[in-house]
Design a protein around this motif. Structure first.
Motif, PDB file in Angstrom:
ATOM      1  N   TYR A 150      -1.763  18.149   0.978  1.00 14.72           N
ATOM      2  CA  TYR A 150      -1.894  19.396   1.729  1.00 14.72           C
ATOM      3  C   TYR A 150      -1.978  19.149   3.226  1.00 14.72           C
ATOM      4  O   TYR A 150      -2.785  18.341   3.699  1.00 14.72           O
ATOM      5  CB  TYR A 150      -3.135  20.162   1.274  1.00 14.72           C
ATOM      6  CG  TYR A 150      -2.969  20.759  -0.095  1.00 14.72           C
ATOM      7  CD1 TYR A 150      -2.359  22.000  -0.276  1.00 14.72           C
ATOM      8  CD2 TYR A 150      -3.387  20.064  -1.230  1.00 14.72           C
ATOM      9  CE1 TYR A 150      -2.175  22.537  -1.544  1.00 14.72           C
ATOM     10  CE2 TYR A 150      -3.212  20.591  -2.506  1.00 14.72           C
ATOM     11  CZ  TYR A 150      -2.604  21.827  -2.644  1.00 14.72           C
ATOM     12  OH  TYR A 150      -2.425  22.346  -3.899  1.00 14.72           O
ATOM     13  N   LEU A 151      -1.117  19.849   3.952  1.00 15.35           N
ATOM     14  CA  LEU A 151      -1.192  19.941   5.410  1.00 15.35           C
ATOM     15  C   LEU A 151      -1.677  21.347   5.741  1.00 15.35           C
ATOM     16  O   LEU A 151      -1.613  22.258   4.904  1.00 15.35           O
ATOM     17  CB  LEU A 151       0.186  19.711   6.031  1.00 15.35           C
ATOM     18  CG  LEU A 151       0.952  18.451   5.604  1.00 15.35           C
ATOM     19  CD1 LEU A 151       2.319  18.406   6.288  1.00 15.35           C
ATOM     20  CD2 LEU A 151       0.152  17.202   5.922  1.00 15.35           C
ATOM     21  N   PHE A 152      -2.133  21.521   6.968  1.00 12.06           N
ATOM     22  CA  PHE A 152      -2.689  22.824   7.346  1.00 12.06           C
ATOM     23  C   PHE A 152      -1.927  23.404   8.530  1.00 12.06           C
ATOM     24  O   PHE A 152      -1.647  22.705   9.505  1.00 12.06           O
ATOM     25  CB  PHE A 152      -4.182  22.670   7.646  1.00 12.06           C
ATOM     26  CG  PHE A 152      -4.951  22.230   6.435  1.00 12.06           C
ATOM     27  CD1 PHE A 152      -5.384  23.158   5.501  1.00 12.06           C
ATOM     28  CD2 PHE A 152      -5.183  20.891   6.197  1.00 12.06           C
ATOM     29  CE1 PHE A 152      -6.045  22.759   4.355  1.00 12.06           C
ATOM     30  CE2 PHE A 152      -5.842  20.470   5.054  1.00 12.06           C
ATOM     31  CZ  PHE A 152      -6.276  21.406   4.123  1.00 12.06           C
ATOM     32  N   THR A 153      -1.578  24.681   8.386  1.00  8.90           N
ATOM     33  CA  THR A 153      -0.760  25.333   9.397  1.00  8.90           C
ATOM     34  C   THR A 153      -1.415  25.263  10.773  1.00  8.90           C
ATOM     35  O   THR A 153      -2.628  25.459  10.907  1.00  8.90           O
ATOM     36  CB  THR A 153      -0.467  26.790   9.016  1.00  8.90           C
ATOM     37  OG1 THR A 153       0.245  27.434  10.086  1.00  8.90           O
ATOM     38  CG2 THR A 153      -1.736  27.584   8.735  1.00  8.90           C
ATOM     39  N   LYS A 154      -0.596  24.972  11.772  1.00 11.05           N
ATOM     40  CA  LYS A 154      -1.144  24.876  13.126  1.00 11.05           C
ATOM     41  C   LYS A 154      -1.165  26.228  13.839  1.00 11.05           C
ATOM     42  O   LYS A 154      -1.655  26.326  14.961  1.00 11.05           O
ATOM     43  CB  LYS A 154      -0.365  23.857  13.952  1.00 11.05           C
ATOM     44  CG  LYS A 154       1.070  24.220  14.280  1.00 11.05           C
ATOM     45  CD  LYS A 154       1.692  23.114  15.138  1.00 11.05           C
ATOM     46  CE  LYS A 154       3.056  23.506  15.654  1.00 11.05           C
ATOM     47  NZ  LYS A 154       3.639  22.456  16.515  1.00 11.05           N
ATOM     48  N   SER A 155      -0.670  27.267  13.167  1.00 14.11           N
ATOM     49  CA  SER A 155      -0.749  28.617  13.709  1.00 14.11           C
ATOM     50  C   SER A 155      -2.077  29.247  13.298  1.00 14.11           C
ATOM     51  O   SER A 155      -2.298  29.524  12.116  1.00 14.11           O
ATOM     52  CB  SER A 155       0.421  29.470  13.199  1.00 14.11           C
ATOM     53  OG  SER A 155       0.250  30.818  13.578  1.00 14.11           O
ATOM     54  N   GLU A 156      -2.963  29.462  14.254  1.00 15.50           N
ATOM     55  CA  GLU A 156      -4.277  30.018  13.939  1.00 15.50           C
ATOM     56  C   GLU A 156      -4.176  31.428  13.364  1.00 15.50           C
ATOM     57  O   GLU A 156      -5.047  31.861  12.606  1.00 15.50           O
ATOM     58  CB  GLU A 156      -5.169  30.006  15.186  1.00 15.50           C
ATOM     59  CG  GLU A 156      -5.525  28.599  15.655  1.00 15.50           C
ATOM     60  CD  GLU A 156      -6.511  28.609  16.801  1.00 15.50           C
ATOM     61  OE1 GLU A 156      -6.992  29.705  17.162  1.00 15.50           O
ATOM     62  OE2 GLU A 156      -6.810  27.517  17.330  1.00 15.50           O
ATOM     63  N   ASP A 157      -3.101  32.135  13.699  1.00 12.88           N
ATOM     64  CA  ASP A 157      -2.926  33.501  13.189  1.00 12.88           C
ATOM     65  C   ASP A 157      -2.847  33.513  11.666  1.00 12.88           C
ATOM     66  O   ASP A 157      -3.273  34.467  11.013  1.00 12.88           O
ATOM     67  CB  ASP A 157      -1.653  34.131  13.764  1.00 12.88           C
ATOM     68  CG  ASP A 157      -1.812  34.504  15.228  1.00 12.88           C
ATOM     69  OD1 ASP A 157      -2.957  34.474  15.718  1.00 12.88           O
ATOM     70  OD2 ASP A 157      -0.795  34.812  15.871  1.00 12.88           O
ATOM     71  N   ASP A 158      -2.296  32.444  11.078  1.00  9.97           N
ATOM     72  CA  ASP A 158      -2.143  32.406   9.621  1.00  9.97           C
ATOM     73  C   ASP A 158      -3.494  32.464   8.919  1.00  9.97           C
ATOM     74  O   ASP A 158      -3.605  33.000   7.813  1.00  9.97           O
ATOM     75  CB  ASP A 158      -1.409  31.122   9.200  1.00  9.97           C
ATOM     76  CG  ASP A 158       0.044  31.117   9.636  1.00  9.97           C
ATOM     77  OD1 ASP A 158       0.605  32.207   9.814  1.00  9.97           O
ATOM     78  OD2 ASP A 158       0.615  30.027   9.800  1.00  9.97           O
ATOM     79  N   ASP A 159      -4.514  31.909   9.547  1.00  8.00           N
ATOM     80  CA  ASP A 159      -5.846  31.903   8.948  1.00  8.00           C
ATOM     81  C   ASP A 159      -6.660  33.123   9.367  1.00  8.00           C
ATOM     82  O   ASP A 159      -7.353  33.736   8.566  1.00  8.00           O
ATOM     83  CB  ASP A 159      -6.595  30.629   9.363  1.00  8.00           C
ATOM     84  CG  ASP A 159      -7.426  30.062   8.213  1.00  8.00           C
ATOM     85  OD1 ASP A 159      -7.709  30.819   7.270  1.00  8.00           O
ATOM     86  OD2 ASP A 159      -7.787  28.885   8.256  1.00  8.00           O
ATOM     87  N   ILE A 160      -6.550  33.492  10.635  1.00 15.52           N
ATOM     88  CA  ILE A 160      -7.373  34.584  11.163  1.00 15.52           C
ATOM     89  C   ILE A 160      -6.873  35.950  10.682  1.00 15.52           C
ATOM     90  O   ILE A 160      -7.646  36.797  10.237  1.00 15.52           O
ATOM     91  CB  ILE A 160      -7.389  34.538  12.708  1.00 15.52           C
ATOM     92  CG1 ILE A 160      -8.055  33.236  13.189  1.00 15.52           C
ATOM     93  CG2 ILE A 160      -8.120  35.750  13.281  1.00 15.52           C
ATOM     94  CD1 ILE A 160      -7.937  32.999  14.673  1.00 15.52           C
ATOM     95  N   ILE A 161      -5.554  36.144  10.753  1.00 11.54           N
ATOM     96  CA  ILE A 161      -4.972  37.434  10.376  1.00 11.54           C
ATOM     97  C   ILE A 161      -4.585  37.453   8.893  1.00 11.54           C
ATOM     98  O   ILE A 161      -4.205  38.467   8.342  1.00 11.54           O
ATOM     99  CB  ILE A 161      -3.737  37.732  11.266  1.00 11.54           C
ATOM    100  CG1 ILE A 161      -4.128  37.655  12.755  1.00 11.54           C
ATOM    101  CG2 ILE A 161      -3.151  39.097  10.975  1.00 11.54           C
ATOM    102  CD1 ILE A 161      -2.973  37.829  13.700  1.00 11.54           C
TER     103      ILE A 161
END
Length: 216
Positions: A150-161
């Motif tokens: 597993y890698l984690f998306t570097k777009s913070e919007d994917d987690d926050i929104i």
């Protein structure tokens, strides 16, 4: 040795306190045994600014991060073993490449989580050296026989929104743009057939519905 998944903490995420706290909470919810692999962060550059050479600064930063991550996981009730690959020559490198000594890993206590850094032992130089994150991640996938990287998306919007991620990279019309915007920089040229998700969705392992299979 049974490792159910490998979770990779890349350079940028290691300097993101909110992400790391969310990630630690996710790991705390797991019953399966996992391996967390990490390299260095912007902390290396801050050490360099004090006059330390880059190679030495990176080693120092990675060691410090390993300790900090163990403490962060402990704050969430996670019992983890912190390891640097060079210890006991568990992971070595020479002219023939990198080798993982599985027998030494099998001798470890059976805590639910292993936290492993990218510092490995150079047989030629007789000292710890840094291994590239994708190279070591791919080798560990092979050695531990797991497809769950597993890698984690570097777009913070994917987690926050709470944006929904596409299910497969191969089905995205502009896959190159998706990689640039969301995949950690270290993996742009080596996706390892991993899975991209968010720290919040990682809580749902092994049933992670919001993830992208990096199948190019």
């Amino acid at each position: 040795m049974n490792i159910e998944y490998i979770a990779v903490l890349d350079h940028d995420h290691l300097d993101n306190g909110l992400f790391l706290t969310s990630f630690a909470k996710a790991v705390a919810s797991h019953s399966e045994r996992g391996l967390i692999l990490h390299s260095d962060s912007a902390y290396t550059d801050r050490i360099i600014q004090t006059g330390v050479m880059r190679a030495d600064a990176r080693i120092r930063a990675i060691k410090d991060l390993n300790h900090r991550l163990i403490a962060l996981l402990a704050d969430q009730g996670v019992s983890a073993i912190g390891l640097n690959g060079y210890q006991r020559e568990m992971i070595t490198i020479d002219n023939s490449g990198i080798d993982v000594d599985l027998d030494k890993f099998r001798q470890l206590p059976t805590q639910p989580v292993l936290l492993l850094s990218t510092l490995i032992y150079s047989l030629q130089e007789d000292k710890p050296v840094h291994a590239k994150l994708p190279v070591l991640a791919g080798l560990l996938m092979e050695k531990f026989e797991t497809e769950n990287l597993y890698l984690f998306t570097k777009s913070e919007d994917d987690d926050i929104i709470k944006k929904e991620l596409p299910s497969k990279l191969s089905e995205i019309e502009n896959a190159g743009e998706f990689i640039q915007q969301r995949v950690p920089d270290e993996f742009h040229n080596n996706l390892l057939n991993g899975k991209l998700t968010t720290a919040t969705d990682f809580q749902n392992y092994p049933d992670i519905k919001n993830c992208t299979i990096l199948d190019l």
